[in-house]
Design a protein around this motif. Sequence first.
Motif, PDB file in Angstrom:
ATOM      1  N   MET A 180       0.827  -1.204   0.000  1.00 34.26           N
ATOM      2  CA  MET A 180       0.000   0.000   0.000  1.00 34.26           C
ATOM      3  C   MET A 180       0.864   1.257   0.000  1.00 34.26           C
ATOM      4  SD  MET A 180      -3.157  -1.115   0.106  1.00 34.26           S
ATOM      5  CE  MET A 180      -4.029   0.409   0.475  1.00 34.26           C
ATOM      6  N   GLN A 181       0.334   2.316  -0.594  1.00 42.45           N
ATOM      7  CA  GLN A 181       0.997   3.614  -0.461  1.00 42.45           C
ATOM      8  C   GLN A 181       0.842   4.057   0.988  1.00 42.45           C
ATOM      9  OE1 GLN A 181       0.683   6.432  -3.685  1.00 42.45           O
ATOM     10  NE2 GLN A 181       0.225   8.088  -2.261  1.00 42.45           N
ATOM     11  N   ILE A 189      -4.264   4.228   5.360  1.00 42.16           N
ATOM     12  CA  ILE A 189      -4.497   2.828   5.736  1.00 42.16           C
ATOM     13  C   ILE A 189      -4.825   2.688   7.220  1.00 42.16           C
ATOM     14  CG2 ILE A 189      -3.040   1.944   3.887  1.00 42.16           C
ATOM     15  CD1 ILE A 189      -0.970   1.203   6.054  1.00 42.16           C
ATOM     16  N   GLU A 190      -4.502   3.717   8.007  1.00 42.94           N
ATOM     17  CA  GLU A 190      -4.823   3.686   9.436  1.00 42.94           C
ATOM     18  C   GLU A 190      -6.278   4.065   9.700  1.00 42.94           C
ATOM     19  OE1 GLU A 190      -1.864   5.522  12.081  1.00 42.94           O
ATOM     20  OE2 GLU A 190      -0.618   5.778  10.292  1.00 42.94           O
ATOM     21  N   ILE A 206       3.309  -3.781   3.161  1.00 40.17           N
ATOM     22  CA  ILE A 206       4.520  -3.326   2.485  1.00 40.17           C
ATOM     23  C   ILE A 206       4.261  -1.893   2.035  1.00 40.17           C
ATOM     24  CG2 ILE A 206       6.087  -3.675   0.547  1.00 40.17           C
ATOM     25  CD1 ILE A 206       5.294  -6.639   0.559  1.00 40.17           C
ATOM     26  N   ALA A 207       4.956  -0.956   2.637  1.00 40.29           N
ATOM     27  CA  ALA A 207       4.726   0.459   2.350  1.00 40.29           C
ATOM     28  C   ALA A 207       5.549   0.907   1.146  1.00 40.29           C
ATOM     29  CB  ALA A 207       5.074   1.309   3.563  1.00 40.29           C
ATOM     30  N   ILE A 285       9.646  -0.162   1.307  1.00 40.13           N
ATOM     31  CA  ILE A 285      10.454  -0.403   0.103  1.00 40.13           C
ATOM     32  C   ILE A 285      10.775   0.937  -0.578  1.00 40.13           C
ATOM     33  CG2 ILE A 285       9.901  -2.794  -0.422  1.00 40.13           C
ATOM     34  CD1 ILE A 285       7.655  -1.738  -2.267  1.00 40.13           C
ATOM     35  N   PRO A 286      11.617   1.747   0.059  1.00 35.69           N
ATOM     36  CA  PRO A 286      12.039   2.970  -0.620  1.00 35.69           C
ATOM     37  C   PRO A 286      12.840   2.635  -1.867  1.00 35.69           C
ATOM     38  CG  PRO A 286      13.448   2.539   1.270  1.00 35.69           C
ATOM     39  CD  PRO A 286      12.327   1.541   1.332  1.00 35.69           C
TER      40      PRO A 286
END
Length: 321
Positions: A180-181, A189-190, A206-207, A285-286
Amino acid sequence: MKQRRLGRSDIEISAIGLGCWQFSEGSGLAGGFWEALPTQTVEEIVDASLRGGINWFDTAEAYGNGRSERALSNALTRLGKKPGDVVVATKWFPFPRFASSIGKTIGDRLTHLSPFGIDLHQVHQPFSLATVAAQANAMADLVQAGKTRTVGVSNFSAKRMRAFHDVLARRGVPLVSNQMQYSLLDRRIESNGVLAAAKELGITIIAYSPLAQGLLSGKFHEDPTLIKNRVGPRKFLPNFRTKGLERSRPLIEELRKIAAAHGVTPSQVALNWLIHFHGDSVVVIPGATKRRHAEENVGAGEFTLSPDELRRIDELSRQFL
């Protein structure tokens, strides 16, 4: 770097991975967000990530129609890595396709990533000509055929994620992740139930875009003229405009203050908050377009934010829930 379990699988991943969208060679709609990187630069980025303790890499079919996958596998091979040394994640793009495309295109994914296998196979986004059940069953077929190890989704709402999880569960296959972004400038997402449902079901978040495409570095706040030179459509997004920059400025100033106290950068503070504020539920995952970016990414896990620092960052970014 400490590792975490990927969902309810037996795969262990570092809390920080490397997003490989920028390896698209500037090709296609997705790849157009980035300039094409020289082969040597790609190798340097992957090398710095590995040396810093990153053990997994996320790519996708849509990233240059396989170009990112090939660039990643080539870099890993040149660096002496073999299958099993790293964890590789990729994604099937669902629109405008039917679920049968999942099985038909898996050979392309494996060819592009060869000799590395697919440890995490994800549905890239929720829009498709196929039902959730059809997609989930097609993904489960690949796991049970030994062509992939685990299944994830990306950009799925809480309701759709639950439905996908339930179909897989009937096949004895866990849904291990939802990509997710998610960043300090996008905490939806929160508030929309995705994070709560993921925690309940044992699904790893996974951000992606964890630095809000570079905004959390503060460099665009210091010099807004840098935005004009960006390749692709990012410069037109609301957060990059004058009003958006002013809205996020108090958060950026706090990140700078905390970064100075730890001898790190604002970007590293932003990543550190994401991988710790919700326990082990979130990994990031930058991306990186230079070796120093990758080195900065791995450094984000090498210090500890105090409870008060975590709280202050939380308070200043709650407007982005």
